[in-house]
Design a protein around this motif. Structure first.
Motif, PDB file in Angstrom:
ATOM      1  N   GLN A  79       0.825  -1.206   0.000  1.00 47.93           N
ATOM      2  CA  GLN A  79       0.000   0.000   0.000  1.00 47.93           C
ATOM      3  C   GLN A  79       0.860   1.256   0.000  1.00 47.93           C
ATOM      4  O   GLN A  79       0.536   2.246  -0.668  1.00 47.93           O
ATOM      5  CB  GLN A  79      -0.932  -0.009   1.207  1.00 47.93           C
ATOM      6  N   ILE A 115      -8.998  -8.085  -1.207  1.00 51.86           N
ATOM      7  CA  ILE A 115      -9.437  -8.058  -2.602  1.00 51.86           C
ATOM      8  C   ILE A 115     -10.701  -7.199  -2.713  1.00 51.86           C
ATOM      9  O   ILE A 115     -11.667  -7.386  -1.967  1.00 51.86           O
ATOM     10  CB  ILE A 115      -9.713  -9.489  -3.115  1.00 51.86           C
ATOM     11  N   GLY A 116     -10.648  -6.239  -3.621  1.00 57.59           N
ATOM     12  CA  GLY A 116     -11.802  -5.359  -3.840  1.00 57.59           C
ATOM     13  C   GLY A 116     -11.653  -3.972  -3.237  1.00 57.59           C
ATOM     14  O   GLY A 116     -12.368  -3.051  -3.638  1.00 57.59           O
ATOM     15  N   ILE A 117     -10.730  -3.822  -2.259  1.00 57.84           N
ATOM     16  CA  ILE A 117     -10.522  -2.477  -1.720  1.00 57.84           C
ATOM     17  C   ILE A 117      -9.755  -1.640  -2.732  1.00 57.84           C
ATOM     18  O   ILE A 117      -9.151  -2.178  -3.669  1.00 57.84           O
ATOM     19  CB  ILE A 117      -9.761  -2.501  -0.376  1.00 57.84           C
ATOM     20  N   LYS A 118      -9.777  -0.323  -2.571  1.00 54.72           N
ATOM     21  CA  LYS A 118      -9.056   0.560  -3.482  1.00 54.72           C
ATOM     22  C   LYS A 118      -7.883   1.227  -2.769  1.00 54.72           C
ATOM     23  O   LYS A 118      -8.034   1.715  -1.645  1.00 54.72           O
ATOM     24  CB  LYS A 118      -9.986   1.616  -4.078  1.00 54.72           C
ATOM     25  N   ASP A 163      -6.883   4.752  -5.715  1.00 55.58           N
ATOM     26  CA  ASP A 163      -7.855   4.583  -6.805  1.00 55.58           C
ATOM     27  C   ASP A 163      -7.636   3.335  -7.650  1.00 55.58           C
ATOM     28  O   ASP A 163      -8.223   3.207  -8.728  1.00 55.58           O
ATOM     29  CB  ASP A 163      -7.876   5.822  -7.728  1.00 55.58           C
ATOM     30  N   ILE A 164      -6.808   2.409  -7.180  1.00 59.47           N
ATOM     31  CA  ILE A 164      -6.588   1.144  -7.889  1.00 59.47           C
ATOM     32  C   ILE A 164      -7.232   0.022  -7.088  1.00 59.47           C
ATOM     33  O   ILE A 164      -6.915  -0.172  -5.910  1.00 59.47           O
ATOM     34  CB  ILE A 164      -5.082   0.859  -8.075  1.00 59.47           C
ATOM     35  N   GLU A 165      -8.128  -0.710  -7.703  1.00 56.98           N
ATOM     36  CA  GLU A 165      -8.804  -1.800  -7.008  1.00 56.98           C
ATOM     37  C   GLU A 165      -7.893  -3.015  -6.891  1.00 56.98           C
ATOM     38  O   GLU A 165      -7.263  -3.427  -7.872  1.00 56.98           O
ATOM     39  CB  GLU A 165     -10.088  -2.183  -7.742  1.00 56.98           C
ATOM     40  N   VAL A 166      -7.804  -3.565  -5.705  1.00 57.38           N
ATOM     41  CA  VAL A 166      -6.992  -4.760  -5.475  1.00 57.38           C
ATOM     42  C   VAL A 166      -7.697  -5.959  -6.100  1.00 57.38           C
ATOM     43  O   VAL A 166      -8.879  -6.210  -5.842  1.00 57.38           O
ATOM     44  CB  VAL A 166      -6.772  -4.998  -3.967  1.00 57.38           C
ATOM     45  N   MET A 167      -6.941  -6.707  -6.929  1.00 55.54           N
ATOM     46  CA  MET A 167      -7.510  -7.837  -7.659  1.00 55.54           C
ATOM     47  C   MET A 167      -7.023  -9.166  -7.100  1.00 55.54           C
ATOM     48  O   MET A 167      -6.029  -9.227  -6.371  1.00 55.54           O
ATOM     49  CB  MET A 167      -7.132  -7.714  -9.144  1.00 55.54           C
ATOM     50  N   ASP A 168      -7.723 -10.214  -7.481  1.00 54.35           N
ATOM     51  CA  ASP A 168      -7.384 -11.566  -7.049  1.00 54.35           C
ATOM     52  C   ASP A 168      -6.099 -12.018  -7.740  1.00 54.35           C
ATOM     53  O   ASP A 168      -5.976 -11.921  -8.971  1.00 54.35           O
ATOM     54  CB  ASP A 168      -8.534 -12.516  -7.411  1.00 54.35           C
TER      55      ASP A 168
END
Length: 213
Positions: free
Chosen positions: A97, A123-126, A129-134
């Motif tokens: 982060q 997963i899914g938090i930003k 402004d970038i969404e955390v992906m699987d």
């Protein structure tokens, strides 16, 4: 820039510092600087500066010194900083982060395009402004977006597997913050960053200073 023999890591590690000081001189409107003046500013000897730059053909003129703007641009090109790099971060913990939020990288042409994590709570938090992906989807993302650099912020046990997957997906460089040295194919550059090593070096210098004073 002339074609050169393999340059030592010590020289390469000094180049970003040269560039940083030259950028400050540019901002102050300084047009030229001699190797002696640069030596007084940066702390390396004038001979060391000339020797380092001569590895790449030298950029000074006798009786004139170095063009600050010209040398800044030349070193930027040598370091590959005259283009933009797309990056992904693997590991959305505190370190991942922090890197994602450090806007300096964006200003310098290093753009974080994706962040990946195995922890379902992240997963899914930003982040910036970038969404955390699987993490399961990382290979497809790297391939489709032609990612240049993978940043590893995982545990040491997971680091090599992550590196292997990123290399398979096509990255050309890895910036590894996991507390273990990882191996890559010869065509993939690797920078293993051990934060504790820097802290230990600081402790050494503090100890020496205490003994000498």
């Amino acid at each position: 820039m002339k074609k050169q023999a393999k340059i030592s890591n010590a020289v390469i590690k000094r180049l970003p510092r040269y560039r940083r000081y030259l950028n400050e001189l540019r901002k102050k409107g300084v047009d030229k600087i001699s190797s002696n003046e640069f030596s007084n500013l940066i702390g390396y000897t004038a001979s060391q500066i000339r020797q380092d730059l001569n590895n790449f053909g030298g950029f000074g003129q006798q009786g004139y010194g170095y063009s600050v703007e010209g040398l800044y641009n030349e070193i930027s090109a040598i370091l590959g900083l005259d283009r933009q790099y797309k990056m992904v971060i693997v590991g959305a913990g505190n370190l991942g982060q922090a890197i994602a939020n450090h806007t300096y990288y964006y200003k310098a042409g290093f753009v974080v395009c994706g962040i990946f994590e195995i922890n379902p709570r992240l997963i899914g938090i930003k982040i910036n402004d970038i969404e955390v992906m699987d993490y399961e989807n990382i290979v497809q993302f790297v391939e489709e977006n032609e990612i240049d650099i993978g940043i590893i912020c995982t545990t040491k046990d997971a680091a090599q597997e992550v590196a292997d997957k990123l290399c398979f997906a096509g990255v050309r460089g890895l910036w590894n913050f996991a507390p273990v040295d990882i191996e890559t194919p010869s065509h993939v550059a690797i920078e293993n960053v051990h934060i504790s090593d820097s802290l230990h070096s600081l402790a050494y210098h503090m100890t020496r200073n205490r003994e000498e004073n």
